[in-house]
Design an enzyme around this catalytic site. Structure first.
Site, PDB file in Angstrom:
ATOM      1  N   CYS A  44      10.555   3.210  10.123  1.00  0.00           N
ATOM      2  CA  CYS A  44      11.402   4.254  10.715  1.00  0.00           C
ATOM      3  C   CYS A  44      11.362   4.166  12.232  1.00  0.00           C
ATOM      4  O   CYS A  44      12.361   3.930  12.876  1.00  0.00           O
ATOM      5  CB  CYS A  44      10.929   5.645  10.304  1.00  0.00           C
ATOM      6  SG  CYS A  44      10.571   5.817   8.574  1.00  0.00           S
ATOM      7  N   GLU A  46       8.321   2.781  13.998  1.00  0.00           N
ATOM      8  CA  GLU A  46       7.065   2.161  14.391  1.00  0.00           C
ATOM      9  C   GLU A  46       7.327   0.915  15.223  1.00  0.00           C
ATOM     10  O   GLU A  46       7.943  -0.031  14.751  1.00  0.00           O
ATOM     11  CB  GLU A  46       6.252   1.783  13.142  1.00  0.00           C
ATOM     12  CG  GLU A  46       5.998   2.930  12.188  1.00  0.00           C
ATOM     13  CD  GLU A  46       7.032   3.035  11.068  1.00  0.00           C
ATOM     14  OE1 GLU A  46       8.207   3.323  11.378  1.00  0.00           O
ATOM     15  OE2 GLU A  46       6.681   2.829   9.912  1.00  0.00           O
TER      16      GLU A  46
END
Lengths: 401, 322
Positions: A44, A46
């Site tokens: 998402c 990172e």
């Protein structure tokens, strides 16, 4: 400008990431400057350097609101009937807010420890039982070191567990500080009693918790400082651990969609949340608690330490279509993003409120208390309007497109 | 603490106290239709006009007021218990909600303090310049990023001239762009001293015909039009705002007269048509008052556009919705 145009379509894309925060965050994790500047986004939100990293970014999701519940129950879990946590003291023994925070910190220390040890066991098991040779062949320096990714072959090794429910933990602790200790309108044991009954027969007290205690997301230092502290305690504990691949644990603050199932196992909380209902999404304020508009929300969220959360934070921000109309509207979107990033934010993505959101707000006004009707020279919240006016706005919302 | 929560806090009127204080009824952040960029909108309470279409009727009286928002009421009955003068009673006719005897009410604030659900509120709070500035400064970075600033609205901001002047002066001193949103119904010497600290004026023209203006708003438009000519003389940029109310001021004659007048001013950035909306309707009820425009429909987008064309055809820059 083009990106803002796509955001305005209300699809929730693109996601905006802040180099000015992310690069220093990665540097602090031991990346070289060159590598840090070359980060990409995985999962998402990172950040990691492709081809050099085994980040294990979703090593775990951690329920921060549950820690508040266990703190108030001396480590006892009502749902399972088990003493799952430490005995950090009965609420009747907590004489000051510092006592509450100290107990919260000890529970946090204990449970983060359990989580990281469990992660490391899984990590070892991965290395011993399911190494991934093909993937390892593509990541530096597995071949050079003669190790699979799961055994620590990569140049950068991390484990990244996510804290979920920052806003619930923060606002719960804030309500306790404000109402039990500052204003002394309810004692902590009385509050615990009401939470045990899931506010049954005490709607008035629930309203007090919702409306009379400051809430994270309104640029109010009272609430924001406690939310920041509750997050820092989590992050500080995660930072203590290393994984068997020779790398470090790094915290993130985002839920994927874990805030819903996590809410299901948490009893009523002092932020006024009923038992079993979802937790707040990501680092966003509790739905309906952000009543001061988007500038206040991003100011609040930016107070979190987005550098220590090098595994990523995620902010969803909603706009009324009126606010992003025309070229001026696009500039609003850009200016909010820029200011958030200048203040140290990590990531943001936008949703535009559409007809279905407004219909939902009619149904569940509680969750949408922050929805402001933006018309020149006018001041009101959507949920305070009567049904016919709400219908009127809903039909006009469609006209914009 | 943030503004709204401060209003809802245990001491909810604020301290009238010593020193210069203004009566503020709302502060809205991320205001984007009132003067360019991202702004903070400060609503001062009290207005000498009485336009029946007012969408913020809680802004009219120059004193704190009590409102009842039926939607929020959870029927706990606490307010009935704590009112020391028995000014609140249950609404027997609907079985839901309350009737507040506003003549009897002393605005002690006890009911609002105990209304945790936020159904009873005291509107209006006395703020010092310093308290106001603390709130304004919160969004400084947004003003700088977006070329925004602060807009003082109302009510009628110039009805609290000393406070307004001090607030504008201090805002400007801090390097923040200032605007006022006004009816321009104020004596010129007072207005002139306020304008010294204003970067942009948003001012209404509600009706060009003096008799009609008097009938609708309760005051003459002579002062207003004279003031607008004077501001043009000073060269301060102005946005003219035309609240377009069907059946009240949307006749062709009036719009043409407005256009002619505006053309005569050399400092007008744009004419903002603010189409009538019903959003203020329920607020009149919350104050226990009747809404005079009940039943009037909002203009369609096409009708509004047609009115806009009338001005555009005369070479006036028009924006719809401000």
């Amino acid at each position: 400008m083009k990106a803002a145009e796509i955001s305005r379509m209300g699809l929730g894309v693109p996601a905006y990431f802040n180099d000015r925060t992310i690069i220093p965050a990665l540097l602090s994790r031991g990346l070289t400057l060159e590598d840090a500047r070359d980060y990409g986004i995985i999962g998402c939100v990172e950040p990691q350097v492709g081809g050099k990293t085994e980040g294990w970014h979703d090593a775990a999701f951690f329920n921060m609101a549950k820690i508040v519940e266990l703190t108030l129950n001396n480590g006892y879990d009502k749902r399972t009937g088990m003493q799952v946590g430490l005995k950090t003291g009965d609420v009747t023994e907590m004489k000051s807010f510092d006592d509450v925070m100290a107990a919260y910190a000890r529970q946090m220390e204990y449970f983060v420890g359990l989580m990281c040890h469990a992660d490391n066991m899984v990590d070892l098991a991965h290395g011993q039982n399911v190494p991934l040779p093909f993937l390892s062949s593509l990541v530096e320096d597995c071949i050079g070191r003669g190790k699979s990714l799961q055994e620590g072959g990569a140049i950068y090794n991390f484990s990244g567990p996510q804290g979920v429910g920052v806003a619930n933990a923060g606002d719960s602790l804030t309500a306790i500080k404000k109402l039990c200790f500052d204003e002394k309108v309810i004692s902590l044991p009385e509050l615990k009693d009401i939470l045990d009954k899931d506010f049954e027969g005490a709607e008035n007290i629930r309203q007090m918790l919702v409306n009379r205690a400051p809430k994270y997301g309104n640029d109010d230092d009272y609430a924001d400082e406690i939310a920041v502290e509750s997050a820092n305690i989590y992050c500080g504990e995660v930072n203590k651990y290393r994984n068997p691949r020779g790398g470090q644990f790094q915290p993130g603050l985002y839920p994927a969609s874990a805030n819903v199932p996590f809410g299901a196992v948490v009893g009523a909380t002092p932020d006024g949340r009923k038992s079993g209902t979802p937790l707040a999404d990501s680092v966003s304020p509790i739905g309906g608690a952000d009543i001061s508009g988007p500038t206040a929300t991003v100011n609040s969220v930016a107070k979190l330490d987005h550098e220590v959360t090098s595994n990523g934070t995620l902010l969803n921000q909603k706009f009324h279509p009126n606010a992003v109309k025309g070229e001026e509207g696009l500039r609003n979107l850009i200016n909010v993003t820029e200011t958030y990033f200048k203040n140290g934010g990590f990531h943001v993505q936008y949703n535009v409120i559409d007809r279905s959101t407004l219909l939902e707000a009619q149904d569940k006004p509680e969750d949408f208390r922050g929805l402001v009707v933006r018309v020149a020279g006018y001041s009101a919240f959507f949920t305070a309007l009567d049904k016919s006016l709400q219908d009127d706005i809903i039909s006009r919302t469609e006209q914009v497109f | 603490m943030n503004w709204r929560q401060k209003v809802l806090d245990f001491d909810n009127i604020g301290d009238r106290g010593e020193g210069l204080k203004g009566l503020v009824f709302d502060i809205q952040k991320f205001a984007i239709h009132d003067g360019g960029g991202i702004r903070t909108l400060v609503f001062l309470k009290g207005c000498p006009l009485s336009c029946p279409w007012c969408s913020n009727p809680e802004s009219l009286a120059g004193k704190p007021e009590i409102t009842f928002v039926c939607n929020n009421c959870i029927g706990c009955g606490k307010c009935l218990e704590v009112c020391p003068v028995d000014a609140i009673r249950q609404d027997e006719s609907t079985g839901r909600g309350l009737i507040i005897d506003r003549d009897r009410c002393t605005l002690c604030g006890r009911c609002a303090r105990h209304c945790y659900a936020g159904a009873i509120n005291i509107i209006g709070r006395y703020l010092s310049i310093q308290e106001l500035m603390e709130m304004i400064e919160r969004d400084r970075k947004f003003y700088e990023q977006s070329n925004g600033g602060v807009t003082f609205s109302g009510g009628e901001p110039t009805a609290q001239p000393e406070f307004l002047k001090a607030a504008l002066k201090e805002t400007q001193r801090r390097g923040i762009h200032t605007a006022i949103e006004t009816s321009s119904f104020v004596k010129w010497p007072t207005y002139a001293s306020i304008l010294e600290h204003v970067d942009l004026v948003l001012t209404d023209i509600k009706h060009m015909d003096d008799a009609e203006h008097k009938r609708l708003t309760g005051v003459s438009n002579m002062v207003i039009l004279e003031n607008l000519r004077n501001i043009a003389g000073l060269g301060i940029p102005v946005k003219i705002r035309l609240p377009l109310i069907p059946g009240y001021n949307d006749s062709r004659d009036n719009l043409e007269a407005t256009a002619d007048f505006v053309k005569g001013l050399n400092n007008v950035q744009s004419l903002d048509i603010l189409p009538y909306h019903r959003l203020g309707e329920m607020k009149w009820g919350q104050l226990g008052q009747k809404y005079a425009l009940a039943g009037i429909e909002a203009l369609t987008l096409e009708e509004t556009e047609a009115h806009g064309r009338l001005f555009r055809d005369r070479g006036i820059k028009v924006s719809i919705g401000g």
